[in-house]
Design a protein around this motif. Structure first.
Motif, PDB file in Angstrom:
ATOM      1  N   LYS A   1       0.850  -1.198   0.000  1.00  0.00           N
ATOM      2  CA  LYS A   1       0.000   0.000   0.000  1.00  0.00           C
ATOM      3  C   LYS A   1       0.885   1.247   0.000  1.00  0.00           C
ATOM      4  O   LYS A   1       0.567   2.257  -0.621  1.00  0.00           O
ATOM      5  CB  LYS A   1      -0.895   0.029   1.245  1.00  0.00           C
TER       6      LYS A   1
ATOM      7  N   GLU B   1       2.129   1.994  -3.426  1.00  0.00           N
ATOM      8  CA  GLU B   1       1.029   2.540  -4.247  1.00  0.00           C
ATOM      9  C   GLU B   1       0.807   4.012  -3.908  1.00  0.00           C
ATOM     10  O   GLU B   1       0.636   4.854  -4.780  1.00  0.00           O
ATOM     11  CB  GLU B   1      -0.261   1.761  -3.994  1.00  0.00           C
TER      12      GLU B   1
ATOM     13  N   LEU C   1       3.687   6.050  -5.371  1.00  0.00           N
ATOM     14  CA  LEU C   1       3.571   6.199  -6.835  1.00  0.00           C
ATOM     15  C   LEU C   1       2.498   7.234  -7.171  1.00  0.00           C
ATOM     16  O   LEU C   1       2.679   8.088  -8.039  1.00  0.00           O
ATOM     17  CB  LEU C   1       3.250   4.854  -7.493  1.00  0.00           C
ATOM     18  N   GLU C   2       1.396   7.155  -6.433  1.00  0.00           N
ATOM     19  CA  GLU C   2       0.311   8.135  -6.620  1.00  0.00           C
ATOM     20  C   GLU C   2       0.832   9.539  -6.323  1.00  0.00           C
ATOM     21  O   GLU C   2       0.630  10.481  -7.090  1.00  0.00           O
ATOM     22  CB  GLU C   2      -0.841   7.752  -5.676  1.00  0.00           C
TER      23      GLU C   2
ATOM     24  N   GLY D   1       0.128   7.445 -10.470  1.00  0.00           N
ATOM     25  CA  GLY D   1      -0.966   6.568 -10.054  1.00  0.00           C
ATOM     26  C   GLY D   1      -1.551   5.784 -11.216  1.00  0.00           C
ATOM     27  O   GLY D   1      -1.759   4.582 -11.121  1.00  0.00           O
ATOM     28  N   ASN D   2      -1.834   6.492 -12.334  1.00  0.00           N
ATOM     29  CA  ASN D   2      -2.466   5.819 -13.479  1.00  0.00           C
ATOM     30  C   ASN D   2      -1.552   5.799 -14.693  1.00  0.00           C
ATOM     31  O   ASN D   2      -2.011   5.676 -15.823  1.00  0.00           O
ATOM     32  CB  ASN D   2      -3.781   6.537 -13.848  1.00  0.00           C
TER      33      ASN D   2
ATOM     34  N   VAL E   1       2.100  -6.169  -5.329  1.00  0.00           N
ATOM     35  CA  VAL E   1       1.486  -4.973  -5.926  1.00  0.00           C
ATOM     36  C   VAL E   1       2.061  -4.731  -7.319  1.00  0.00           C
ATOM     37  O   VAL E   1       1.328  -4.462  -8.282  1.00  0.00           O
ATOM     38  CB  VAL E   1       1.684  -3.741  -5.010  1.00  0.00           C
TER      39      VAL E   1
ATOM     40  N   ARG F   1      -0.074  -4.825 -10.748  1.00  0.00           N
ATOM     41  CA  ARG F   1      -0.134  -3.634 -11.624  1.00  0.00           C
ATOM     42  C   ARG F   1       0.467  -3.933 -12.996  1.00  0.00           C
ATOM     43  O   ARG F   1       0.283  -3.157 -13.932  1.00  0.00           O
ATOM     44  CB  ARG F   1       0.651  -2.479 -10.994  1.00  0.00           C
TER      45      ARG F   1
END
Ligand SMILES: O=P(O)(O)OC[C@H]1O[C@H](O[C@H]2O[C@H](CO)[C@@H](O)[C@H](O)[C@H]2O)[C@H](O)[C@@H](O)[C@@H]1O
Length: 384
Positions: free
Chosen positions: A301, A304, A307-308, A313-314, A335, A339
């Motif tokens: 988490k 993530e 990265l966000e 994030g996307n 993760v 991804r």
């Protein structure tokens, strides 16, 4: 908050099994078969059997009278199957490495596959995530002395200048910062429950704004953790060699220096405390019991979140590289796998079940990998 449940012998047995298991390296399934029916009884309970360092305790196993009859033969079998530790000064090293060949085919060396990794990351933004203990610093008996080499620090400093870089550790941020002393790096301490961005001015890799990240999803547990820390310190006074480390949002009970005959007593003590705190849970690391809040937050988490925060994030153009040696790092490897981005690199000298794609033997090889990563990036920059 308090629970009146009694300490069942099964619970303590499970903890003892966990103690033994977490203290050692993981066994390939084929070698588990050697244990025959004995392991059959336990395989539902644990998928991974580990036995790093159990050689250190070979002289103690006859004294393990506190453990139940079920636990004793299990521990005996683990010891009997324990591979010798690989000594870097020993010429027989090659033999040890050969034994792992089949596993290594499935998890090749990140150094040997360096060109493949560079090809995979081509035209993508590399983000580097690093565990601390066992990855950047070698495992040592005293957790206070887990220093990085000067060379590793210099390499890490360079890496952090070239790529967004985060250290994701079970340690508290203050302690890991004492070891690392680099303002260029993101720190996710307490197994990701305490996240801070770089402090060095002008060294912020955020795509968006330049504010340092700060996230503490378990902050409400701080008083409880401090309370449990005090209780455990008192309880562990009766267990020679045991050490309790306060990692801010989680605690570590170290048993690396505890004689194996005392493990059941240590497990019993920890359990007697934990049963009063149902909002805390227990996980196992390398000769350490970790106590942490029951929130759904882990190193996976945390990466993530980072990265966000970095603005990826996307993004399909990010290539995270996560290097770690411990079970808690598996959450991060998972993760990345789910991804479909980047790679996980497990630091291990022997075979383990893992979600990582590649392996490195030890912190020395981690340093070599990071050096090549930095050199490769600089060479690319010169070309463009
Ligand atoms: O996530 P990490 O950075 O790998 O931290 C996990 C634990 O690492 C430390 O303990 C381990 O390293 C010690 C020093 O080499 C060793 O003595 C101990 O046996 C290992 O378990 C740290 O002290 C723990 O607090 C961390 O949770």
């Amino acid at each position: 908050m308090k629970s009146s449940s009694r300490v069942s012998s099964n619970t303590v047995n499970s903890m003892v099994l966990g103690l033994a298991a977490s203290s050692s390296q993981q066994v390939q399934k084929s070698s588990m078969a050697l244990f025959g029916g004995l392991l059959g009884q336990y395989q539902k309970r644990r998928l991974l059997f580990t036995f790093e360092d159990s050689n250190n305790n070979n002289n103690n196993h006859n004294n393990n009278k506190v453990a139940s009859n079920k636990v004793n033969p299990w521990l005996e079998s683990m010891r009997a199957s324990s591979p010798p530790r690989i000594n870097p000064n020993n010429n027989n090293n090659q033999d040890d490495h050969n034994k792992n060949n089949s596993w290594i085919v499935g998890h090749p060396s990140a150094l040997k596959m360096f060109d493949e990794i560079m090809w995979k990351s081509k035209a993508k933004k590399v983000v580097v995530f690093l565990d601390y203990d066992g990855t950047l610093s070698p495992i040592v008996a005293d957790p206070e002395k887990a220093f990085m080499t000067k060379k590793m620090r210099a390499t890490l400093k360079e890496i952090a200048k070239l790529f967004p870089t985060a250290i994701v550790t079970g340690r508290c941020i203050d302690k890991v910062y004492e070891f690392v002393r680099l303002g260029e790096v993101y720190y996710a301490g307490s197994h990701g429950m305490d996240i801070k961005g770089p402090t060095t001015k002008g060294r912020n890799h955020h795509k968006g704004n330049n504010e340092a990240v700060l996230f503490q999803p378990a902050s409400q547990f701080l008083p409880m953790i401090n309370q449990v820390y005090k209780i455990l310190v008192e309880k562990m006074k009766g267990i020679p060699g045991a050490k309790v480390e306060n990692n801010k949002f989680c605690l570590s009970v170290h048993f690396r220096c505890v004689e194996e005959k005392c493990w059941p007593a240590l497990a019993e003590q920890v359990n007697s405390v934990l049963k009063e705190y149902p909002k805390l849970k227990l996980t196992h690391g390398r000769k350490v019991i970790e106590i942490r809040p029951t929130i759904k937050w882990d190193k996976g988490k945390a990466i993530e979140f980072l990265l966000e925060s970095l603005g990826y994030g996307n993004s399909n153009s990010v290539f995270p590289i996560y290097i770690g040696d411990d079970r808690t790092d598996e959450d991060a490897f998972k993760v990345l796998r789910s991804r479909g981005q980047g790679i996980g690199i497990l630091v291990s000298q022997i075979q383990k079940e893992t979600n990582a794609t590649y392996t490195l033997h030890d912190p020395l090889e981690v340093g070599q990998f990071l050096r090549r990563l930095a050199d490769s990036k600089k060479a690319c920059s010169r070309q463009t």
